[in-house]
Motif scaffolding. Structure first.
Motif, PDB file in Angstrom:
ATOM      1  N   ASP A  53     -12.339  -0.094  -5.616  1.00 38.58           N
ATOM      2  CA  ASP A  53     -12.316   1.351  -5.864  1.00 38.58           C
ATOM      3  C   ASP A  53     -11.637   2.135  -4.744  1.00 38.58           C
ATOM      4  OD1 ASP A  53     -13.705   0.976  -8.269  1.00 38.58           O
ATOM      5  OD2 ASP A  53     -15.603   0.878  -7.166  1.00 38.58           O
ATOM      6  N   VAL A  54     -10.473   1.687  -4.331  1.00 33.59           N
ATOM      7  CA  VAL A  54      -9.721   2.358  -3.263  1.00 33.59           C
ATOM      8  C   VAL A  54      -8.710   3.304  -3.903  1.00 33.59           C
ATOM      9  CG1 VAL A  54      -8.162   2.014  -1.322  1.00 33.59           C
ATOM     10  CG2 VAL A  54      -9.992   0.376  -1.752  1.00 33.59           C
ATOM     11  N   ARG A  55      -8.681   4.511  -3.443  1.00 25.91           N
ATOM     12  CA  ARG A  55      -7.706   5.492  -3.931  1.00 25.91           C
ATOM     13  C   ARG A  55      -6.339   5.176  -3.327  1.00 25.91           C
ATOM     14  NH1 ARG A  55     -12.027  10.030  -3.152  1.00 25.91           N
ATOM     15  NH2 ARG A  55     -13.029   9.853  -5.193  1.00 25.91           N
ATOM     16  N   LEU A 105      -5.371   3.174   0.195  1.00 25.12           N
ATOM     17  CA  LEU A 105      -4.639   1.905   0.164  1.00 25.12           C
ATOM     18  C   LEU A 105      -3.389   2.006   1.038  1.00 25.12           C
ATOM     19  CD1 LEU A 105      -4.292  -0.947  -0.997  1.00 25.12           C
ATOM     20  CD2 LEU A 105      -3.026   0.104  -2.887  1.00 25.12           C
ATOM     21  N   ALA A 106      -2.645   3.083   0.905  1.00 24.27           N
ATOM     22  CA  ALA A 106      -1.425   3.258   1.703  1.00 24.27           C
ATOM     23  C   ALA A 106      -1.746   3.307   3.192  1.00 24.27           C
ATOM     24  CB  ALA A 106      -0.700   4.533   1.280  1.00 24.27           C
ATOM     25  N   ARG A 107      -2.866   3.890   3.555  1.00 21.50           N
ATOM     26  CA  ARG A 107      -3.245   3.983   4.967  1.00 21.50           C
ATOM     27  C   ARG A 107      -3.398   2.607   5.606  1.00 21.50           C
ATOM     28  NH1 ARG A 107      -8.881   5.811   5.931  1.00 21.50           N
ATOM     29  NH2 ARG A 107      -9.240   4.694   7.827  1.00 21.50           N
ATOM     30  N   PHE A 108      -3.925   1.663   4.853  1.00 23.86           N
ATOM     31  CA  PHE A 108      -4.162   0.329   5.404  1.00 23.86           C
ATOM     32  C   PHE A 108      -2.998  -0.623   5.197  1.00 23.86           C
ATOM     33  CE2 PHE A 108      -8.566   1.804   5.010  1.00 23.86           C
ATOM     34  CZ  PHE A 108      -9.011   1.511   6.290  1.00 23.86           C
ATOM     35  N   THR A 109      -2.164  -0.383   4.204  1.00 24.81           N
ATOM     36  CA  THR A 109      -1.155  -1.384   3.857  1.00 24.81           C
ATOM     37  C   THR A 109       0.275  -0.979   4.175  1.00 24.81           C
ATOM     38  OG1 THR A 109      -0.986  -0.531   1.592  1.00 24.81           O
ATOM     39  CG2 THR A 109      -2.603  -2.295   1.999  1.00 24.81           C
TER      40      THR A 109
END
Length: 167
Positions: free
Chosen positions: A147-149, A153-157
């Protein structure tokens, strides 16, 4: 970047992100350490050549390479398909038409009457991606999120190397 997030990835780990003949071995060595033994000589097998080769490579380590999902070591069939991957709870199956050294892989939900759908990957490429996902998500170190927005997701990947995998 939050504390504990590793952003400095070795060149060996980066080079294993794309599929090629030596990538599975390079990735496993980078992730699990050097194997304690050489791959056994090729023996006669009733498994497709790519599957037999995967078992020879994976057998070089003492600990199991697959900790969650399963790659059958003996012939297991589902109808006319030879099973080459079984999800941890046997909810999803991957198989190949019986025969050939590096056939196309098909998949289906493990429900009566569910049809097989082609994945678009040959067996050697499927086994590489199947191993990569299992090793990273079930190994000593891993990252799984639900349930990642998109922004999270972009912040971590954003600094990760994308893996070109067929769906």
């Amino acid at each position: 970047m939050p504390p504990g997030i590793i952003t400095d990835v070795s060149d060996d780990m980066r080079l294993t992100a794309a599929f090629g003949p030596d990538q599975p071995q390079r990735f496993l060595t980078a992730w699990l350490g050097p194997p304690p033994r050489d791959a056994p000589e090729s023996a006669a097998s009733d498994l497709p050549a790519a599957l037999a080769k995967w078992h020879r490579r994976a057998g070089r380590w003492d600990s199991p390479v697959m900790r969650q999902n399963r790659v059958p070591a003996r012939r297991e069939v589902d109808g006319e398909m030879l099973l080459v991957g079984v999800e941890t709870q046997a909810v999803w199956l991957w198989g190949t038409p019986d025969g050939g050294g590096n056939p196309l892989v098909w998949e289906r939900e493990n429900e009566p009457g569910a049809g097989w759908t082609q994945t678009g990957e040959r067996l050697d490429e499927f086994l590489w991606h199947f191993t990569l996902v299992d090793t990273v998500s079930a190994g000593h170190f891993g990252l799984v999120a639900n349930d990642v927005r998109p922004a999270g997701l972009a912040r971590f990947t954003s600094s990760w190397t994308a893996l070109d995998a067929k769906s």
